[in-house]
Design an enzyme around this catalytic site. Structure first.
Site, PDB file in Angstrom:
ATOM      1  CB  CYS A 234      -2.002   7.261   8.421  1.00 40.19           C
ATOM      2  SG  CYS A 234      -2.516   5.760   9.279  1.00 40.19           S
TER       3      CYS A 234
ATOM      4  CG  HIS B 234      -7.507   6.384  10.251  1.00 37.66           C
ATOM      5  ND1 HIS B 234      -7.702   5.107  10.705  1.00 37.66           N
ATOM      6  CD2 HIS B 234      -6.279   6.387   9.675  1.00 37.66           C
ATOM      7  CE1 HIS B 234      -6.638   4.369  10.418  1.00 37.66           C
ATOM      8  NE2 HIS B 234      -5.759   5.116   9.788  1.00 37.66           N
TER       9      HIS B 234
ATOM     10  NE  ARG C 260      -6.789   1.497   7.318  1.00 34.53           N
ATOM     11  CZ  ARG C 260      -5.867   1.018   8.157  1.00 34.53           C
ATOM     12  NH1 ARG C 260      -6.194   0.568   9.339  1.00 34.53           N
ATOM     13  NH2 ARG C 260      -4.589   0.989   7.813  1.00 34.53           N
TER      14      ARG C 260
ATOM     15  CB  THR D 228      -0.915  -0.009   1.243  1.00 36.41           C
ATOM     16  OG1 THR D 228      -1.693  -1.204   1.201  1.00 36.41           O
ATOM     17  CG2 THR D 228      -1.831   1.187   1.286  1.00 36.41           C
ATOM     18  CB  ILE D 229       3.181   2.717   2.459  1.00 38.80           C
ATOM     19  CG1 ILE D 229       2.041   2.761   3.503  1.00 38.80           C
ATOM     20  CG2 ILE D 229       4.076   3.960   2.572  1.00 38.80           C
ATOM     21  CD1 ILE D 229       1.061   3.912   3.380  1.00 38.80           C
TER      22      ILE D 229
HETATM   23  P1  NAD Z   1       1.428  -3.751   3.051  1.00 43.29           P
HETATM   24  O1  NAD Z   1       1.175  -5.066   3.702  1.00 43.29           O
HETATM   25  O2  NAD Z   1       0.390  -3.203   2.126  1.00 43.29           O
HETATM   26  O3  NAD Z   1       2.796  -3.798   2.255  1.00 43.29           O
HETATM   27  C1  NAD Z   1       3.969  -4.348   2.776  1.00 43.29           C
HETATM   28  C2  NAD Z   1       4.743  -5.005   1.638  1.00 43.29           C
HETATM   29  O4  NAD Z   1       5.999  -5.476   2.137  1.00 43.29           O
HETATM   30  C3  NAD Z   1       4.010  -6.228   1.050  1.00 43.29           C
HETATM   31  O5  NAD Z   1       4.074  -6.131  -0.349  1.00 43.29           O
HETATM   32  C4  NAD Z   1       4.828  -7.420   1.577  1.00 43.29           C
HETATM   33  O6  NAD Z   1       4.824  -8.526   0.688  1.00 43.29           O
HETATM   34  C5  NAD Z   1       6.233  -6.811   1.656  1.00 43.29           C
HETATM   35  N1  NAD Z   1       7.135  -7.522   2.557  1.00 43.29           N
HETATM   36  C6  NAD Z   1       6.883  -8.560   3.404  1.00 43.29           C
HETATM   37  N2  NAD Z   1       8.019  -8.918   4.050  1.00 43.29           N
HETATM   38  C7  NAD Z   1       9.013  -8.108   3.604  1.00 43.29           C
HETATM   39  C8  NAD Z   1      10.402  -7.996   3.894  1.00 43.29           C
HETATM   40  N3  NAD Z   1      10.999  -8.793   4.778  1.00 43.29           N
HETATM   41  N4  NAD Z   1      11.115  -7.023   3.261  1.00 43.29           N
HETATM   42  C9  NAD Z   1      10.529  -6.189   2.359  1.00 43.29           C
HETATM   43  N5  NAD Z   1       9.216  -6.279   2.040  1.00 43.29           N
HETATM   44  C10 NAD Z   1       8.461  -7.207   2.656  1.00 43.29           C
HETATM   45  O7  NAD Z   1       1.725  -2.739   4.237  1.00 43.29           O
HETATM   46  P2  NAD Z   1       1.537  -1.166   4.215  1.00 43.29           P
HETATM   47  O8  NAD Z   1       0.136  -0.842   4.583  1.00 43.29           O
HETATM   48  O9  NAD Z   1       2.091  -0.602   2.958  1.00 43.29           O
HETATM   49  O10 NAD Z   1       2.424  -0.746   5.463  1.00 43.29           O
HETATM   50  C11 NAD Z   1       3.820  -0.572   5.357  1.00 43.29           C
HETATM   51  C12 NAD Z   1       4.294   0.285   6.513  1.00 43.29           C
HETATM   52  O11 NAD Z   1       3.665   1.561   6.421  1.00 43.29           O
HETATM   53  C13 NAD Z   1       3.950  -0.251   7.909  1.00 43.29           C
HETATM   54  O12 NAD Z   1       4.951   0.152   8.814  1.00 43.29           O
HETATM   55  C14 NAD Z   1       2.663   0.493   8.234  1.00 43.29           C
HETATM   56  O13 NAD Z   1       2.409   0.616   9.614  1.00 43.29           O
HETATM   57  C15 NAD Z   1       2.963   1.840   7.624  1.00 43.29           C
HETATM   58  N6  NAD Z   1       1.769   2.622   7.289  1.00 43.29           N
HETATM   59  C16 NAD Z   1       0.684   2.028   6.744  1.00 43.29           C
HETATM   60  C17 NAD Z   1      -0.432   2.795   6.475  1.00 43.29           C
HETATM   61  C18 NAD Z   1      -1.685   2.173   5.917  1.00 43.29           C
HETATM   62  O14 NAD Z   1      -2.743   2.627   6.261  1.00 43.29           O
HETATM   63  N7  NAD Z   1      -1.610   1.180   5.071  1.00 43.29           N
HETATM   64  C19 NAD Z   1      -0.431   4.165   6.728  1.00 43.29           C
HETATM   65  C20 NAD Z   1       0.730   4.762   7.231  1.00 43.29           C
HETATM   66  C21 NAD Z   1       1.823   3.973   7.532  1.00 43.29           C
END
Ligand code: NAD
Length: 335
Positions: free
Chosen positions: A139, A219, A167, A11-12
């Site tokens: 976020c 949220h 959310r 996602t990020i």
């Molecule tokens: P996500 O699950 O959508 O994406 C994470 C990605 O990393 C996946 O593609 C996964 O396959 C990959 N991955 C798994 N193991 C790995 C490894 N060892 N090395 C590298 N990549 C690996 O997660 P996200 O929502 O993008 O969240 C990523 C970070 O951003 C987290 O710290 C989260 O807390 C933070 N974040 C998320 C949001 C949100 O709402 N989605 C908002 C702000 C911050």
């Protein structure tokens, strides 16, 4: 040209990669995936693809998807890594970055100790200048920090109380959810958000409570801020409307819920990404010495501009120059 590696393309990660591609002073030199799924296939159309884990090499080979190497190979070519792996995995990945002597930016799912500084572009950009490890706050913390920073800058404020309606998951999730319930998260006070805001704005008095709700869009935060001087609603509106990363919308225009805000964003932006805090104009109200306001936060997008600014901060580019460039390229403040 700053060479950026994206480790974790979910996602990020995918959003940060696209945002980096819009900048004229940095470029994505590769992204990593763990599985050869549809996201990996799309990533490969846009960027050089690497595997995040050595054991994934065989999976990609079997799926017939050629990769350019492993995360270690990618890091060697990069000036900085943006770690966008799942919560707490970034701390594990840090060992790879340390070994390679690389700089890295982590996300809000990591503990504060993972980095030398927790970062929000508006509140503490300069603290990240020249640092090697920086953590962009979550976020919810990003949105709280932006609005509190501007209120504190413009008015004498006292205690802050915030309720965070979270959310339950992102729209793409099919493994977790909350179908018909509201969950205090956590049940005991306070939620971690208050401490996290204080990691960027140390001098504030804040307590937060949080609940998970069965929605995936945004949220919502309800804030109550003690005013220590006479302030009018107009003063608050005029202080907040000068900040491009805060968008003021009105119920009068039909913004009755997060559903309508997202529908608006679908017309406005790629992937309907809202990088701004979305604050309801009518929710800004003053009762005695208390200021109330309600804002919505698009969790998938709000930290994207912060990651771009964190890259520039680490490389010593001045704050105003970076924020202006990021806002312009992501069309923040252009409606
Ligand atoms: P996500 O699950 O959508 O994406 C994470 C990605 O990393 C996946 O593609 C996964 O396959 C990959 N991955 C798994 N193991 C790995 C490894 N060892 N090395 C590298 N990549 C690996 O997660 P996200 O929502 O993008 O969240 C990523 C970070 O951003 C987290 O710290 C989260 O807390 C933070 N974040 C998320 C949001 C949100 O709402 N989605 C908002 C702000 C911050």
């Amino acid at each position: 040209m700053i060479r950026v590696a994206i480790n974790g393309y979910g996602t990020i990660g995918k959003r940060v990669a696209d945002a980096v591609s819009l900048q004229d002073d940095m470029k994505v030199i590769g992204v990593t995936k763990t599985k050869p799924d549809f996201e990996a296939k799309i990533a490969k159309k846009k960027f050089d693809l690497y595997v995040a884990k050595n054991e994934s090499l065989e999976l990609f080979e079997r799926a017939g998807i050629e990769v350019s190497g492993t995360v270690e190979d990618l890091i060697k070519k990069a000036d900085i890594v943006i770690d966008c792996s799942p919560d707490k995995v970034g701390a594990e990945n840090k060992k790879i970055y340390e070994k390679a002597g690389a700089r890295a930016i982590f996300q809000g799912g990591e503990k504060r100790e993972v980095a030398e500084v927790s970062f929000n572009a508006i509140a503490n950009y300069n603290d990240a200048i020249g640092k090697r490890f920086v953590r962009v706050v979550s976020c919810n913390t990003t949105a709280l920090t932006r609005v509190i920073y501007h209120l504190k800058k413009n008015f004498k404020i006292g205690r802050i109380r915030a309720t965070i309606l979270r959310r339950v998951s992102d729209p793409k999730e099919d493994k977790k959810g909350l179908t018909n319930a509201i969950m205090p998260d956590p049940i005991n006070l306070p939620s971690h958000h208050a401490k996290d805001v204080k990691s960027v704005l140390p001098d504030i008095d804040i307590v937060t409570t949080a609940f998970k709700l069965p929605t995936t869009l945004m949220h919502v935060h309800s804030l109550m801020i003690e005013l220590k001087e006479k302030v009018t609603k107009e003063d608050v509106v005029s202080a907040l409307e000068r900040e491009p990363r805060i968008m003021l919308l009105s119920v009068e225009d039909g913004f009755t819920s997060t559903a309508k805000i997202i529908e608006y964003a679908r017309e406005l932006r790629m992937r309907y990404d809202l990088y701004e805090n979305v604050l309801w104009l009518e929710s800004i109200a003053i009762d005695g010495s208390d200021l109330f306001l309600t804002q919505a936060v698009h969790q998938e997008a709000i930290v994207v501009p912060e990651n771009i600014d964190a890259i520039r901060a680490i490389f010593g580019i001045p704050k105003e120059m970076s924020i202006e460039k990021t806002n312009k390229t992501l069309r923040i403040g252009y409606i």
